[in-house]
Design a protein around this motif. Structure first.
Motif, PDB file in Angstrom:
ATOM      1  N   TYR A   1      10.709   5.226  -4.890  1.00 24.19           N
ATOM      2  CA  TYR A   1       9.602   4.281  -4.669  1.00 24.19           C
ATOM      3  C   TYR A   1       8.373   5.046  -4.159  1.00 24.19           C
ATOM      4  N   ALA A   2       8.608   5.968  -3.212  1.00 25.70           N
ATOM      5  CA  ALA A   2       7.492   6.751  -2.663  1.00 25.70           C
ATOM      6  C   ALA A   2       6.849   7.628  -3.739  1.00 25.70           C
ATOM      7  N   ARG A   3       7.667   8.058  -4.706  1.00 30.50           N
ATOM      8  CA  ARG A   3       7.149   8.918  -5.786  1.00 30.50           C
ATOM      9  C   ARG A   3       6.050   8.209  -6.580  1.00 30.50           C
ATOM     10  N   PHE A   4       6.190   6.896  -6.763  1.00 31.37           N
ATOM     11  CA  PHE A   4       5.245   6.175  -7.626  1.00 31.37           C
ATOM     12  C   PHE A   4       4.345   5.193  -6.873  1.00 31.37           C
ATOM     13  N   ALA A   5       4.522   5.072  -5.557  1.00 31.31           N
ATOM     14  CA  ALA A   5       3.759   4.070  -4.797  1.00 31.31           C
ATOM     15  C   ALA A   5       2.268   4.408  -4.781  1.00 31.31           C
ATOM     16  N   GLU A   6       1.482   3.383  -4.932  1.00 31.33           N
ATOM     17  CA  GLU A   6       0.029   3.580  -4.879  1.00 31.33           C
ATOM     18  C   GLU A   6      -0.510   3.263  -3.491  1.00 31.33           C
ATOM     19  N   ASP A   7       0.374   2.800  -2.605  1.00 32.30           N
ATOM     20  CA  ASP A   7       0.004   2.518  -1.211  1.00 32.30           C
ATOM     21  C   ASP A   7       0.580   3.608  -0.316  1.00 32.30           C
ATOM     22  N   PRO A   8       0.141   3.648   0.945  1.00 29.66           N
ATOM     23  CA  PRO A   8       0.747   4.614   1.865  1.00 29.66           C
ATOM     24  C   PRO A   8       2.209   4.255   2.158  1.00 29.66           C
ATOM     25  N   VAL A   9       3.101   5.173   1.836  1.00 27.77           N
ATOM     26  CA  VAL A   9       4.542   4.972   2.077  1.00 27.77           C
ATOM     27  C   VAL A   9       5.138   6.289   2.583  1.00 27.77           C
ATOM     28  N   ALA A  10       5.938   6.200   3.620  1.00 27.52           N
ATOM     29  CA  ALA A  10       6.680   7.388   4.083  1.00 27.52           C
ATOM     30  C   ALA A  10       8.154   7.025   4.194  1.00 27.52           C
ATOM     31  N   VAL A  11       9.008   7.898   3.678  1.00 27.44           N
ATOM     32  CA  VAL A  11      10.462   7.700   3.731  1.00 27.44           C
ATOM     33  C   VAL A  11      11.035   8.820   4.606  1.00 27.44           C
TER      34      VAL A  11
ATOM     35  N   GLU B   1      -2.054   0.641  10.610  1.00 20.40           N
ATOM     36  CA  GLU B   1      -0.783   0.026  11.003  1.00 20.40           C
ATOM     37  C   GLU B   1       0.188   0.031   9.823  1.00 20.40           C
ATOM     38  N   MET B   2       1.424   0.461  10.097  1.00 17.64           N
ATOM     39  CA  MET B   2       2.456   0.519   9.059  1.00 17.64           C
ATOM     40  C   MET B   2       3.630  -0.360   9.492  1.00 17.64           C
ATOM     41  N   THR B   3       4.250  -1.036   8.530  1.00 19.53           N
ATOM     42  CA  THR B   3       5.522  -1.688   8.868  1.00 19.53           C
ATOM     43  C   THR B   3       6.574  -0.585   8.978  1.00 19.53           C
ATOM     44  N   GLU B   4       7.500  -0.749   9.878  1.00 22.51           N
ATOM     45  CA  GLU B   4       8.549   0.260  10.072  1.00 22.51           C
ATOM     46  C   GLU B   4       9.907  -0.418   9.901  1.00 22.51           C
TER      47      GLU B   4
ATOM     48  N   THR C   1      19.880   7.778   9.661  1.00 22.87           N
ATOM     49  CA  THR C   1      19.080   6.551   9.646  1.00 22.87           C
ATOM     50  C   THR C   1      17.936   6.706   8.653  1.00 22.87           C
ATOM     51  N   LEU C   2      17.721   5.654   7.875  1.00 24.67           N
ATOM     52  CA  LEU C   2      16.584   5.642   6.957  1.00 24.67           C
ATOM     53  C   LEU C   2      15.460   4.825   7.573  1.00 24.67           C
ATOM     54  N   THR C   3      14.265   5.392   7.568  1.00 32.54           N
ATOM     55  CA  THR C   3      13.076   4.665   8.011  1.00 32.54           C
ATOM     56  C   THR C   3      12.085   4.623   6.860  1.00 32.54           C
ATOM     57  N   VAL C   4      11.542   3.451   6.597  1.00 35.31           N
ATOM     58  CA  VAL C   4      10.485   3.338   5.589  1.00 35.31           C
ATOM     59  C   VAL C   4       9.236   2.796   6.263  1.00 35.31           C
ATOM     60  N   LEU C   5       8.186   3.595   6.227  1.00 34.10           N
ATOM     61  CA  LEU C   5       6.884   3.151   6.737  1.00 34.10           C
ATOM     62  C   LEU C   5       6.042   2.744   5.535  1.00 34.10           C
ATOM     63  N   CYS C   6       5.485   1.545   5.591  1.00 37.64           N
ATOM     64  CA  CYS C   6       4.692   1.060   4.456  1.00 37.64           C
ATOM     65  C   CYS C   6       3.429   0.377   4.952  1.00 37.64           C
ATOM     66  N   SER C   7       2.402   0.437   4.132  1.00 40.81           N
ATOM     67  CA  SER C   7       1.219  -0.387   4.369  1.00 40.81           C
ATOM     68  C   SER C   7       0.686  -0.782   3.012  1.00 40.81           C
ATOM     69  N   ASP C   8       0.379  -2.061   2.834  1.00 41.89           N
ATOM     70  CA  ASP C   8      -0.196  -2.437   1.535  1.00 41.89           C
ATOM     71  C   ASP C   8      -1.704  -2.657   1.662  1.00 41.89           C
ATOM     72  N   GLN C   9      -2.265  -2.204   2.767  1.00 39.21           N
ATOM     73  CA  GLN C   9      -3.704  -2.410   2.970  1.00 39.21           C
ATOM     74  C   GLN C   9      -4.543  -1.277   2.386  1.00 39.21           C
ATOM     75  N   GLY C  10      -3.912  -0.182   1.982  1.00 43.77           N
ATOM     76  CA  GLY C  10      -4.697   0.956   1.499  1.00 43.77           C
ATOM     77  C   GLY C  10      -5.352   1.658   2.673  1.00 43.77           C
ATOM     78  N   LEU C  11      -5.964   2.780   2.373  1.00 44.27           N
ATOM     79  CA  LEU C  11      -6.592   3.572   3.432  1.00 44.27           C
ATOM     80  C   LEU C  11      -8.101   3.445   3.339  1.00 44.27           C
ATOM     81  N   PRO C  12      -8.789   3.411   4.473  1.00 49.42           N
ATOM     82  CA  PRO C  12     -10.242   3.348   4.420  1.00 49.42           C
ATOM     83  C   PRO C  12     -10.796   4.591   3.727  1.00 49.42           C
ATOM     84  N   ASP C  13     -11.853   4.401   2.927  1.00 49.10           N
ATOM     85  CA  ASP C  13     -12.416   5.531   2.167  1.00 49.10           C
ATOM     86  C   ASP C  13     -12.811   6.692   3.064  1.00 49.10           C
TER      87      ASP C  13
END
Lengths: 112, 282
Positions: B166-176, B248-251, B262-274
């Protein structure tokens, strides 16, 4: 790959009077791949080694330079036991059965 | 997620195999591929610590064993696919089976530093989740951890392997992030995070942020063994040095059971400020 692989492959092909194109057709590989293997520019995968061995009617061990007999199954038993000597008795028992089954399959394949 | 040349080769060969076999739907079964190639696959009890699978060669015959201590269907399928990677990837023969050796032990699951093991891991991930089938499914699965869970069901893959894909193709900030105790084992981040100038990726052995949901979760061993889940919110810069503030990321946190991690997934669907994404710190 063993250094001698490109040479063994070329000789096995020439002994059967086949062109690189012939081997490519028999093995389902690209002619350029055969050329790259024979010049040592590329290493084959196990899958490609098996295809080449089938196309040339030799064994994988022969192509790898581990036996001089083109159709030999290789010195399987001694090497298997050497490989297993460092294992626990549980592992030895488990893998010996599996190896024996593969050896039988290999023998049957050579007869076929 | 940037891949080395060898890792991209592994992706290419796995994608090519899927195309050649005319596979057009998920899930992809590695057992069927092995069977079609005449490769025997069996479960085996083994005492070897950390070993997930074995590839054996006897003459022209190949066999795969997967360790019976693995209780996760997705991880078993990944292990078998990893061994298939050793079979299909060029250049693995001499390395795995030098003269007189017939058995190769694998430690799959992104834990090995051996480049060939990593190549086989990438092959396995791609074989089970090829881009052409995975990305359209991903687009329809929504976003964040719920999407990863949905995709793991679609692909019959482990939650960890699915999150990495998922992180390979995500267009949003994602950390696994996969961790054990108070430290990181490994981490993958999506392209938008990689593109942040100055953001330093997490390395093996890095400490988890002490007050993060993950660090607190890992203090109770039963959380991991029992495969429990937890969640919360994190600031990106709590995890990554050099990250912009106030992201802010969901954890989402999941115990991986017998895997002991333990697996942790950090996600944000807000995108990053330019400004943060394109800052100039020269």
């Amino acid at each position: 790959m063993p250094e001698e692989f490109p040479e063994i492959l070329r000789k096995a092909r020439e002994n059967r009077k086949l062109s690189q194109g012939d081997v490519a057709e028999r093995s389902g590989l690209q002619p350029s791949a055969i050329s790259h293997f024979e010049t040592g520019k590329r290493s084959p995968s196990f899958e490609n080694l098996k295809r080449l061995a089938d196309a040339l009617a030799v064994s994988v061990d022969y192509l790898l330079g581990r036996t001089e007999e083109p159709k030999s199954s290789g010195p399987v038993v001694e090497q298997l036991f050497r490989d297993f000597s460092s294992m626990s008795s549980t592992d030895q028992e488990s893998f010996t059965k599996f190896a024996a089954m593969l050896a039988e399959k290999n023998k049957a394949g050579k007869k076929g | 997620m940037r891949l080395s040349l060898d890792e991209r080769e592994a992706e290419f060969i796995a994608e090519q195999l899927v195309t050649e076999r005319g596979i057009t739907a998920l899930p992809i079964c590695p057992f069927t591929i092995a069977k079609d190639k005449g490769i025997e696959v069996q479960p085996r009890q083994s005492d070897r610590p950390g070993v997930s699978g074995f590839l054996m060669r006897v003459g022209d015959q190949f066999g795969i064993c997967y360790a019976t201590h693995i209780k996760n269907d997705g991880f078993i399928r990944f292990t078998v696919s990893h061994e298939l990677g050793h079979y299909f990837l060029p250049g693995h023969c001499e390395h795995l089976f030098p003269k007189g050796v017939f058995l190769h032990e694998s430690r799959s699951g992104y834990l090995s530093n051996d480049p060939r093991e990593r190549q086989a891991d990438i092959f396995a991930t791609t074989l089970l989740m090829p881009e052409a089938l995975f990305v359209p499914t991903m687009r329809g699965a929504g976003s964040g951890f719920a999407a990863i869970e949905q995709l793991a069901t679609n692909c019959r893959t482990s939650i960890t392997a699915t999150a990495i894909r998922y992180a390979r193709f995500a267009e949003d900030p994602v950390a696994v992030i996969v961790s054990r105790g108070s430290t990181v084992d490994y981490c993958f981040i999506s392209s938008p995070l990689e593109d942040i100038r100055g953001l330093r990726p997490l390395r093996k052995g890095a400490l988890l942020p002490p007050n993060s949901a993950t660090a607190i979760f890992n203090k109770v061993e039963a959380n991991i063994a029992g495969g429990l889940q937890d969640g919360g919110y994190s600031q990106l810069d709590n995890w990554f040095d050099g990250a912009p503030n106030h992201i802010e990321m969901t954890e989402d946190v999941v115990g991986l059971g017998t895997y002991g991690r333990t697996l942790t997934v950090l996600c944000s669907d807000q995108g990053l400020p330019d400004d943060d994404n394109d800052s100039d710190d020269d």
